[in-house]
Every structure is written in C-alpha cells, then in structure tokens.
Design a protein around this motif. Structure first.
Motif, short mmCIF file in Angstrom:
data_model
loop_
_atom_site.label_atom_id
_atom_site.label_comp_id
_atom_site.label_asym_id
_atom_site.label_seq_id
_atom_site.Cartn_x
_atom_site.Cartn_y
_atom_site.Cartn_z
N ALA A 86 0.92 -1.11 0.05
CA ALA A 86 -0.02 0.11 0.18
C ALA A 86 0.92 1.32 -0.05
O ALA A 86 1.77 1.15 0.88
N LEU B 259 -6.87 5.81 -3.47
CA LEU B 259 -7.59 4.61 -3.16
C LEU B 259 -8.37 4.45 -4.36
O LEU B 259 -8.12 3.26 -5.11
N TYR C 109 -2.47 -1.30 -3.47
CA TYR C 109 -3.63 -0.48 -3.12
C TYR C 109 -3.11 1.00 -2.80
O TYR C 109 -1.77 1.16 -2.31
N LEU D 101 -3.54 4.32 -0.70
CA LEU D 101 -3.96 4.49 0.79
C LEU D 101 -4.66 5.72 1.09
O LEU D 101 -5.07 6.05 1.95
N ILE E 175 -8.73 -2.25 4.25
CA ILE E 175 -7.43 -3.27 3.47
C ILE E 175 -7.54 -4.46 4.35
O ILE E 175 -7.52 -5.78 3.83
N TRP F 209 3.64 -1.01 3.90
CA TRP F 209 3.07 0.26 3.59
C TRP F 209 4.18 1.14 3.50
O TRP F 209 5.05 1.32 4.36
#
Length: 443
Positions: free
Chosen positions: A76, A81, A138, A140, A279, A303
């Motif tokens: 992420a 998003l 993804y 974020l 998520i 992340w």
C-alpha cells in the motif's frame, strides 16, 4: 548521547546494496527481517524524501525479500485509493489496453513519474504470473488526491452502470456531480477552495454522504448483482472521495483562521487510517472469498508512506501542519503496537528533484543542510558514513523492562526534501540511514 553512538555502532546492520536485483547473499535483509518478527501484520517503510533513487531502490529490495521470504502479500502506498484500482488490476494481470494511461490515471506522480517507482509495479505483476496472482496493490490516500476527481468518480459510476445496473441512481449521481467535476477535474483542492462557495461545498458534502448511504442501503442488492469484492471497492472509493472533500475543507479552515477549528483532524491522516483498516479487514475477507480461500488467513501488509504520515505521536509541527495526528499513530492504536513495525528513513547528503511536481519547473538541486541545532541527520551520520539499518527499539528494553533513552526521547528536526518536520526517534521502531542520495530516474 555517547552511549547511543557506542550502542548504534555495535548494533547497526550494514546494508549491502540498494539494488533490488543484487545477486549476493541477503544477510543484511535476513537480519532486518529478524528484527521485524513473525507476528507483525503491517511493516511501514518511511520515505525520507519524495523521488529519492536510492530510497526507492532499497524499498523495492526490502519488499521483494519480505514477499518472497516472510509471507507479505499486500503493498500500500501514498496513492489515491479509488485510482489505485487500475494498478491493482494490472498487478493482478488483468488486460490493460493502454499501460501509459493506466500509470498516469492510477498512480500518484511521486511513483509513476520515475522508473524506480514503476519497476516495483512491474516486478509485482511478473511475480504474480508465477504465483497465482497472490500480490495486491492499493493506494491508501484520499480519492482524487489534490488534482483530478473525474477518474475516480468515473470508476464508481461504471460500477453502478456496468455491474450493478442501477442506471437510475447512476444518472442521478452523475447529474448532481457534473457542476463540481467541471471545476475539479484539475487542481481539485485549489478549485474546491477558490471556485466553490460555502453553499456549494455543503451541497457536495451532502451528495457524497447520500451516495455512501445508497451503497449501504442497497448492499445486499448490489452484491447480488456484482459480488462482495466489487461492491467493497466501489463503496470505499466513494468514502475516499468523501474524505478528500473533508481534507480540502480542513485546509480551507487552516487558511482562514489562526486557530482553525478542525486543524487537528488532518483529513489525509484519517483517510489513510480508514483505508488501511478497510484493506486489512474488509478487503482481505472479500479477496479471500473472491479466490475461494479461507478468510481467516493472516494478512501481512507493506506500507510505504512519507515520514510525516508514519510518525506515531501528535505534535505541533508548524502553522501548516498544526497539531498533526499522523496516520501511523491511528493505525498502531487500532491494530496494536506489537502488530505494526515502523521503519523511519533519514538521509545525510546528496541531490534531489526540486519542484518535482511540474516538469517545466523541475530541476536538480543540492539537498539543504540539516538544522545546526537539533537536526537528527548529523547524529546518524556520526554513527557511520555508509548505509545502515538500526533497530533502536531495543534501546527501550533492558532485562525485560522498559527503560528511558535520552536520544530516542528527544525531539529533533528532520529534513524532508527542502523543508523540516519534528520527530522523536522513538516514534519509529527502527530507522534506515542513507548516507548520500540522488534524484530518481525520470520515466
């Protein structure tokens, strides 16, 4: 402070290479992974500055190792998003007619503009081809980020038209949004503040809330016509647009008042926290159902985000950030301290892309000197003049008990590109120090 230098020189892990294709033994990465441990669900890799070549390469190398050896399956990053669905599909090896358009619409410029940023996405796609598409990507961040609301809104409308076939509501929503998208297809945040009056901004907030309510009210029907996976993507995308408007409103409040009412509610931080929870909880179950797997399998997320967002303490920063409550603090409190491992990043010297956002103004410049009083860079540079990783959380534990540490408890200034933030080292579990950095490679 002398005790810290002695301890750090003895306990640092020298980084063998920043090259993700390094073909030597990964002794350094194995040692780094051992400090993280098996029970951690989220590893945060901080960006000490945007568009740093060595940083992006090293992140790629670490991510590759954690995926191949430690069970991580989700990446992420600091991207909107809703837009990131395009990159998600690409990584999952869905057909793409125009890859360049996909990158421009689906990935934030701080990754898409640079070869190193795209290389990570391409590696994930290739890896998935041999591993049953197990990796997921993804964004974020808030939908539309600062710029373009048209692309994310079009994705939501396509869901309503093509999958759910709720033509009536899709047309109603498109009609209501039309005057707002006319001024928010570029420079969205600025135009929100300068071209929409208070009544229009209130109307937009009502439209977005009603849209979320429609998704909630019709969940069973929408899921039956599409599936849980597609429904959750569309619903959270709409929430991300709602969070974007909330963030813009907070910025407007900061500009209008010396004591802004909502300055502590940093909209992007809230969005990153909400999207991370989505998520790790909602989307993990939806993906497992989609692939016919057990939804109880532990989700492990990497992340990547700027250091201002991976901090874990509220502090007064300056007149822009005010009392920032960072996403890292919210995420850690929601997931649990022992489930989140945060790696900071500090760099010593080098060059960077000044005004990187606009190609016409972009230029290479020498990174500013660190703060003479209270700068963290000279301290970490004094430990070693080459790249290293240090797990300084260990300094806070002795014989099984928590103990204070002077260095970790002090508040320092840290350079980010050409400005500074405040940070206490103990906000991170560990830190990467890069001695010299260079600008990323333009794509």
């Amino acid at each position: 402070m002398i005790d810290f230098f002695e301890w750090a020189r003895e306990n640092k892990i020298d980084i063998n290479s920043v090259d993700p294709h390094y073909d030597g033994e990964n002794i350094d990465l194995k040692a780094i992974a051992s400090t993280i441990g098996d029970d951690v669900q989220i590893v945060a890799l901080s960006e000490g500055c945007h568009n740093n070549k060595e940083m992006m390469l090293l992140h790629h190398r670490i991510i590759k190792y954690l995926i191949e050896n430690c069970g991580f399956t989700i990446v992420a990053t600091e991207t909107g998003l809703p837009e990131s669905r395009l990159i998600f599909d690409y990584v999952q090896n869905q057909p793409v007619s125009d890859v360049e358009s996909m990158y421009k619409k689906g990935l934030n410029k701080m990754y898409a503009e640079w070869q190193e940023g795209r290389d990570l996405i391409e590696w994930m796609r290739i890896y998935n081809q041999a591993h049953n598409n197990k990796l997921q990507y993804y964004g974020l961040d808030i939908g539309g980020f600062y710029q373009n609301w048209l692309n994310p809104m079009n994705q939501i409308l396509r869901y309503l038209l093509d999958l759910v076939v709720d033509t009536e509501y899709a047309n109603k929503l498109a009609s209501e949004l039309e005057p707002f998208l006319a001024v928010m297809t570029e420079n969205a945040r600025i135009n929100y503040n300068e071209k929409l009056d208070s009544l229009q901004r209130t109307q937009l907030a009502i439209i977005l809330q009603e849209a979320v309510d429609v998704f909630d009210k019709n969940k069973e029907k929408y899921v039956s016509k599409s599936n849980q996976f597609e429904f959750e993507w569309a619903r959270q995308s709409m929430i991300s647009m709602q969070l974007a408007a909330n963030y813009y409103e907070n910025i407007l409040d900061i500009q209008a008042s010396k004591n802004p009412k909502f300055s502590g509610l940093n909209g992007r931080e809230i969005a990153m926290h909400k999207n991370m929870m989505w998520i790790s909880q909602v989307m993990a179950e939806a993906m497992a159902t989609q692939k016919g797997q057990s939804p109880n399998e532990k989700v492990k997320i990497i992340w990547i985000n700027h250091v201002i967002h991976t901090k874990t303490e509220t502090q007064y920063q300056d007149n822009t950030w005010r009392f920032l409550t960072p996403a890292g603090q919210m995420i850690r409190e929601s997931v649990g301290h022992d489930k989140v491992f945060i790696v900071g990043l500090v760099y010593g010297k080098g060059k960077f892309w000044k005004n990187w956002q606009k190609l016409a103004k972009r230029s290479i410049d020498v990174v500013p000197e660190p703060k003479k009083e209270g700068g963290i860079e000279p301290i970490l540079s004094a430990v070693n003049k080459s790249n290293y990783f240090i797990h300084w959380e260990e300094l806070l534990v002795k014989d099984g008990f928590s103990v204070p540490n002077v260095f970790l408890s002090l508040t320092f200034f840290m350079r980010e590109n050409d400005y500074f933030i405040k940070i206490r080292p103990m906000e991170w579990d560990a830190c990467i120090y890069l001695n010299e950095v260079n600008p990323a490679t333009p794509y």
